[in-house]
Each structure stands twice: as C-alpha cells, then as structure tokens.
Motif scaffolding. Sequence first.
Motif, PDB file in Angstrom:
ATOM      1  N   UNK A  26       2.782  26.354 -54.397  1.00 25.26           N
ATOM      2  CA  UNK A  26       3.746  25.471 -54.453  1.00 25.26           C
ATOM      3  C   UNK A  26       4.955  26.012 -53.489  1.00 25.26           C
ATOM      4  N   UNK A  27       5.005  27.399 -53.360  1.00 22.11           N
ATOM      5  CA  UNK A  27       6.157  27.852 -52.574  1.00 22.11           C
ATOM      6  C   UNK A  27       5.771  27.431 -50.934  1.00 22.11           C
ATOM      7  N   UNK A  28       4.650  27.541 -50.624  1.00 23.36           N
ATOM      8  CA  UNK A  28       4.197  27.303 -49.233  1.00 23.36           C
ATOM      9  C   UNK A  28       4.653  25.686 -48.972  1.00 23.36           C
ATOM     10  N   UNK A  29       4.175  24.726 -49.910  1.00 26.14           N
ATOM     11  CA  UNK A  29       4.442  23.431 -49.957  1.00 26.14           C
ATOM     12  C   UNK A  29       6.128  23.086 -49.754  1.00 26.14           C
ATOM     13  N   UNK A  30       6.749  23.714 -50.706  1.00 26.94           N
ATOM     14  CA  UNK A  30       8.159  23.472 -50.646  1.00 26.94           C
ATOM     15  C   UNK A  30       9.022  24.296 -49.403  1.00 26.94           C
ATOM     16  N   UNK A  31       8.807  25.276 -49.171  1.00 26.23           N
ATOM     17  CA  UNK A  31       9.462  26.193 -48.120  1.00 26.23           C
ATOM     18  C   UNK A  31       8.684  26.605 -47.266  1.00 26.23           C
ATOM     19  N   UNK A  32       8.283  25.668 -46.295  1.00 32.12           N
ATOM     20  CA  UNK A  32       7.113  26.087 -45.352  1.00 32.12           C
ATOM     21  C   UNK A  32       7.751  27.009 -44.129  1.00 32.12           C
ATOM     22  N   UNK A  33       9.197  27.089 -44.388  1.00 35.35           N
ATOM     23  CA  UNK A  33       9.824  27.798 -43.314  1.00 35.35           C
ATOM     24  C   UNK A  33      10.150  29.364 -43.649  1.00 35.35           C
ATOM     25  N   UNK A  34       9.832  29.474 -44.944  1.00 37.74           N
ATOM     26  CA  UNK A  34      10.092  30.804 -45.275  1.00 37.74           C
ATOM     27  C   UNK A  34       8.662  31.518 -45.895  1.00 37.74           C
ATOM     28  N   UNK A  35       8.241  32.237 -45.017  1.00 36.18           N
ATOM     29  CA  UNK A  35       6.973  33.023 -45.494  1.00 36.18           C
ATOM     30  C   UNK A  35       7.066  33.836 -46.814  1.00 36.18           C
ATOM     31  N   UNK A  36       6.130  33.797 -47.410  1.00 30.38           N
ATOM     32  CA  UNK A  36       5.904  34.500 -48.675  1.00 30.38           C
ATOM     33  C   UNK A  36       5.110  35.887 -48.615  1.00 30.38           C
ATOM     34  N   UNK A  37       5.428  36.819 -48.807  1.00 29.72           N
ATOM     35  CA  UNK A  37       4.776  38.096 -48.728  1.00 29.72           C
ATOM     36  C   UNK A  37       4.422  38.812 -50.042  1.00 29.72           C
ATOM     37  N   UNK A  38       2.947  38.951 -50.456  1.00 29.10           N
ATOM     38  CA  UNK A  38       2.430  39.705 -51.573  1.00 29.10           C
ATOM     39  C   UNK A  38       2.501  41.072 -51.540  1.00 29.10           C
ATOM     40  N   UNK A  39       2.997  41.869 -52.686  1.00 28.32           N
ATOM     41  CA  UNK A  39       3.098  43.239 -52.738  1.00 28.32           C
ATOM     42  C   UNK A  39       2.267  43.609 -53.957  1.00 28.32           C
ATOM     43  N   UNK A  40       1.139  44.031 -53.860  1.00 30.21           N
ATOM     44  CA  UNK A  40       0.613  44.539 -55.007  1.00 30.21           C
ATOM     45  C   UNK A  40       0.955  45.823 -55.343  1.00 30.21           C
ATOM     46  N   UNK A  41       1.144  46.078 -56.473  1.00 31.48           N
ATOM     47  CA  UNK A  41       1.638  47.493 -57.126  1.00 31.48           C
ATOM     48  C   UNK A  41       1.149  47.645 -58.403  1.00 31.48           C
ATOM     49  N   UNK A  42       0.796  48.962 -58.883  1.00 30.48           N
ATOM     50  CA  UNK A  42       0.464  49.340 -60.260  1.00 30.48           C
ATOM     51  C   UNK A  42       1.385  48.932 -61.267  1.00 30.48           C
ATOM     52  N   UNK A  43       0.852  48.699 -62.252  1.00 31.27           N
ATOM     53  CA  UNK A  43       1.799  48.289 -63.305  1.00 31.27           C
ATOM     54  C   UNK A  43       2.907  49.066 -63.787  1.00 31.27           C
ATOM     55  N   UNK A  44       2.640  50.683 -63.732  1.00 35.74           N
ATOM     56  CA  UNK A  44       3.522  51.535 -64.335  1.00 35.74           C
ATOM     57  C   UNK A  44       4.503  51.931 -63.184  1.00 35.74           C
ATOM     58  N   UNK A  45       4.662  51.338 -61.816  1.00 33.85           N
ATOM     59  CA  UNK A  45       5.408  51.416 -60.685  1.00 33.85           C
ATOM     60  C   UNK A  45       5.916  50.272 -60.438  1.00 33.85           C
ATOM     61  N   UNK A  46       5.871  49.028 -61.013  1.00 34.03           N
ATOM     62  CA  UNK A  46       6.502  47.579 -60.518  1.00 34.03           C
ATOM     63  C   UNK A  46       7.930  47.881 -60.791  1.00 34.03           C
ATOM     64  N   UNK A  47       8.572  48.347 -61.729  1.00 29.27           N
ATOM     65  CA  UNK A  47      10.181  48.235 -61.778  1.00 29.27           C
ATOM     66  C   UNK A  47      10.646  49.227 -61.102  1.00 29.27           C
ATOM     67  N   UNK A  48      10.174  50.234 -60.920  1.00 29.91           N
ATOM     68  CA  UNK A  48      10.748  51.113 -59.889  1.00 29.91           C
ATOM     69  C   UNK A  48      10.757  50.477 -58.608  1.00 29.91           C
ATOM     70  N   UNK A  49       9.922  49.667 -58.209  1.00 30.27           N
ATOM     71  CA  UNK A  49       9.632  48.933 -56.858  1.00 30.27           C
ATOM     72  C   UNK A  49      10.830  48.149 -56.626  1.00 30.27           C
ATOM     73  N   UNK A  50      11.167  47.183 -57.849  1.00 28.34           N
ATOM     74  CA  UNK A  50      12.090  46.165 -57.791  1.00 28.34           C
ATOM     75  C   UNK A  50      13.640  46.890 -57.611  1.00 28.34           C
ATOM     76  N   UNK A  51      13.600  47.947 -58.393  1.00 26.59           N
ATOM     77  CA  UNK A  51      15.002  48.759 -58.327  1.00 26.59           C
ATOM     78  C   UNK A  51      15.357  49.253 -56.846  1.00 26.59           C
TER      79      UNK A  51
END
Length: 262
Positions: A26-51
């Motif tokens: 849906x993102x690609x269809x609505x905002x084709x000019x803004x690339x979306x980059x996926x960042x896989x992260x272990x569950x225990x490290x996800x909140x630290x990554x955001x912070x």
Amino acid sequence: MTDVQPPAPFRLAYVPGVTPAKWVRVWTERLPDVPLSLVPVPAAEALALLREGGADAGLVRLPVDGEDLSAIPLYTETTVVVAPKDHLVTAVDEVAPEDLAEELVLHPVDDVLDWERPPGVAAKERPATTADAIELVAAGVGLLAVPQSLARLHHRRDLTYRPLKDAPESRVALSWPKEATTDLVEEFIGIVRGRTVNSWRGRGAAQPAPERKPAAARGSRKGASTGKASGGPRGAGSGRGGAGKSAGGARGGRPGRPRRRG
C-alpha cells in the motif's frame, strides 16, 4: 545545474514472525516517490533500535515500555504447540496445558510469551533462540509453545503444530518515538489503520468534490422545468379555453357520436 537529492527512505523495523508485505504494498502505491526500507530486528532489540534512531517506526511485540515510545496495537496471535508429525498431541485439534504435564517443553531465551509458569517439564538448559528450539523439537527432544507466526516462520516438513488453550498470547503493535512523529510516520499509521487514500491525513488525498448547490436552488430549477413542459398557466386549465383544450385531450382517440341535425 543543481543535482536533486532523492528522498530519504522510510525505515520500518519488524520482528521475526511479522509480515509487513501488505502494508509495504500500500505504501508503494500511495507514495511511489518515497522508498521504504525494511529493517529486520530481533524482538528483544526492537525497542532499543527505535530509541537509537535505527528506524522511523517498527512492527514490534507488546508490551512497549517507557513513555518515550508510542504504540498502536494491531492484532493478537494464537499460541500453538510445535511437535513432530507423529507425536500424540497431533491426534487432537486443540491442546490443553494439562495435556503437556508430562512432556518436556522447551523455553528458549528469546521466548516472546509472558508465561507465569510455562507448561510441561522444563529442560535443564534453555535453548538460546527459537530456531535452536525448533531443531531440538525436530530431533525429538521436546515440544515448543510459540506464537503461530513463529511456527510458520520456522516451518519444517517433519513438524506440525496445534493451538494451545489457556496460554498467554503475543500482541503485535506499530511503535515509534513520540518526539519523531513525522508526516511519514503519520502516513504509515494511516495505512495500518486502513485509512483510504482520500483520508484527510494522506499526502496524496484527492481534491474535495465540487460544492453542490443548495436543495432550494435545485428545487426551483426543477419546478421551472416542470412549468415549461406543462405549457405554463394556460396548460394548467386556469381559463375556459384552457379547460376545453384539456378536456378534449383527455378524450384522446375516442371520438364522441356525431350529433344529429334537427
């Protein structure tokens, strides 16, 4: 000549078991000019990554601790028991915790379920990861209770799973730093919440429809049209001449008997 810099990508973190594909589409269809980059992260490290600013938002597992992060719950997963295909638990459609009382149930260090007390007999050592625990289950060492998405992620042809009743469940949420609630974050919030492209929050929202004229104006225009079709006041039979015409028209194709001359 000035070079135009491409827009920075929107970085979306996601934990194992979560599949962001439908929202990315849906993102690609609505905002084709803004690339979306996926960042896989272990569950225990996800909140630290955001912070730490390693991603703009993340699909994480609740709970989200601290007041610096916002979170929108998305869905709750079913908890299942993973077992070899020839194990006794596969004979039932649903497993109860008491069915596992004498079974060795593995409890990996990266377990995402909030157990008060895990079911079954505990192993002497905890596997480091869910992937390690899956390998032990395949080797016939024990069973494993996980969210269904993780059972699917680590699918093996020699293993299967059954729903586990009365077990804690894992909830998936969209989370992001409160102080970094950007327009792009708002865009993604709208996507996961199912807002349409015409939503007022969307960058690419459609232009508002032309303003419709008041009902009174439409009614007067309709009335004028009706009057014209009926021939105005004379067509309404307000005078004798008009009435005669109208009566004659009512008889239509049935002429009266000719009058006899005296």
